[in-house]
Design an enzyme around this catalytic site. Structure first.
Site, mmCIF file in Angstrom:
data_model
loop_
_atom_site.group_PDB
_atom_site.id
_atom_site.type_symbol
_atom_site.label_atom_id
_atom_site.label_comp_id
_atom_site.label_asym_id
_atom_site.label_seq_id
_atom_site.Cartn_x
_atom_site.Cartn_y
_atom_site.Cartn_z
ATOM 1 N NE ARG A 20 31.492 -109.001 104.733
ATOM 2 C CZ ARG A 20 31.661 -108.358 105.873
ATOM 3 N NH1 ARG A 20 30.840 -108.562 106.885
ATOM 4 N NH2 ARG A 20 32.632 -107.481 105.996
ATOM 5 C CG ASP A 21 29.558 -103.665 98.720
ATOM 6 O OD1 ASP A 21 28.344 -103.417 98.573
ATOM 7 O OD2 ASP A 21 30.431 -102.794 98.717
ATOM 8 C CG LEU A 22 26.435 -109.336 93.882
ATOM 9 C CD1 LEU A 22 27.649 -109.267 92.960
ATOM 10 C CD2 LEU A 22 25.834 -110.746 93.869
ATOM 11 C CE1 TYR A 82 29.183 -100.189 101.143
ATOM 12 C CE2 TYR A 82 28.823 -98.507 99.476
ATOM 13 C CZ TYR A 82 29.271 -99.767 99.834
ATOM 14 O OH TYR A 82 29.793 -100.590 98.879
#
Length: 345
Positions: free
Chosen positions: A141-143, A175
């Site tokens: 989910r945060d590659l 983000y």
């Protein structure tokens, strides 16, 4: 992390410190990756990128001279030709098996030359790592390039999974706050950006396409050149727009990127397919080197699996009425969350 097992291209758990737990909490010990993140590496060394096919060194210069440029000019004589990397002359010269170039105090100043082959090596290893995680029914989910670390032997390792939701510093330009969670908008698939916020193996594949774009743009921030804000990305993608081909990406690499950005999630290639596609672009000897380096991790997994099996059988003998459960995995489809066997209280 214990449930995952070990892999060459994942930052592996080495131990846990539980001393003074009440005051300090649990501290974990993981592998040290001395090269830092790929994102930082690309930003610091992009002026040293060499495209083997064009046989010329890329020069990306700002209006002010960088430390790398000053160091290069101060240490190169007028009659000394620029070095040109040919074929497999790449990061293996700096990231050698006999020692780490990061131990050299001049590393920060002198810069490191790297090639398109290095970018492909990294992409191949990331695809392998994500294939491994997906086979364990785990979503990242945060590659992103900032969560991929560089080690000796030109090995890269994925980090910041599992703990990413609680340990992430949210106050960065990568983000954006959505509801109760800060999310990396520029790396998310349309279905994750929508109100449903759906995540699956296919959304990680979308992020992998963004990672490829980061590699071949030499560390440019996604959508920065398009001048698109966080709140505009969803509409931009829904209208069929995609990131443009990076200058240093061959068409066949860009084709892989766009396949990862298919509007229909199920039409995106999965990581086993991506691993195979990229492996065909590398020399067999180079691939074999990474297979050999991974063998020690696979052997460790086999031993740990046998040990866990014996402990499980011993538990059954000591507590024959105990109940255990395991959630069924759904390997390359929507994430269901694999749960290791646990004894019910």
């Amino acid at each position: 992390m214990m449930y995952l097992g070990q892999h060459l291209n994942v930052v592996n758990l080495l131990g846990v410190v539980t001393k003074d737990f009440e005051n300090s909490g649990i501290m974990i010990i993981v592998e040290y990756c001395e090269g830092g993140s790929i994102e930082d590496f690309l930003e610091k060394n992009r002026i040293w990128f060499h495209d083997e096919n064009n046989h010329e060194t890329v020069s990306i210069r700002s209006t002010t001279q960088t430390e790398n440029e000053q160091y290069s000019e101060d240490n190169q004589s007028d009659d000394e030709p620029e070095s040109e990397l040919e074929g497999d002359e790449q990061l293996s010269n700096d990231f050698s098996s006999t020692g780490s170039q990061f131990d050299d105090p001049s590393y920060e100043k002198r810069g490191v030359s790297f090639t398109r082959t290095d970018l492909l090596c990294w992409a191949f290893q990331v695809a392998r790592a994500m294939h491994f995680l997906t086979s364990r029914n785990v979503l990242h989910r945060d590659l992103a390039a900032r969560n991929i670390l560089l080690c000796t032997n030109n090995v890269v390792k994925i980090c910041d999974f599992g703990l990413a939701r609680s340990l992430r510093d949210r106050n960065t330009k990568k983000y954006y706050k959505k509801g109760q969670e800060s999310v990396p908008f520029g790396y998310l698939a349309p279905e994750s950006l929508s109100s449903k916020q759906k995540y699956s193996a296919y959304t990680d594949v979308w992020s992998f396409g963004i990672v490829l774009w980061e590699f071949f743009s030499l560390g440019v921030v996604p959508y920065f050149q398009e001048n698109i804000g966080f709140t505009e990305i969803e509409n931009y993608l829904q209208n069929g727009n995609r990131l443009k081909k990076p200058h240093h990406a061959p068409q066949f690499i860009y084709d892989i990127m766009t396949s990862c950005w298919n509007a229909v999630p199920e039409s995106r290639p999965l990581f086993d397919s991506l691993e195979q596609q990229i492996s065909k672009l590398l020399e067999p000897e180079l691939l074999q080197r990474f297979f050999d380096l991974n063998k020690v991790y696979m052997d460790s997994n086999s031993k740990n699996c046998e040990s866990a099996k014996n402990r499980f059988l011993a538990t059954l003998k000591s507590c024959p009425i105990a109940l255990f459960f395991s959630q069924k995995t759904n390997h390359n489809n929507d994430f269901t969350g694999g749960i290791p066997l646990q004894q019910l209280a």
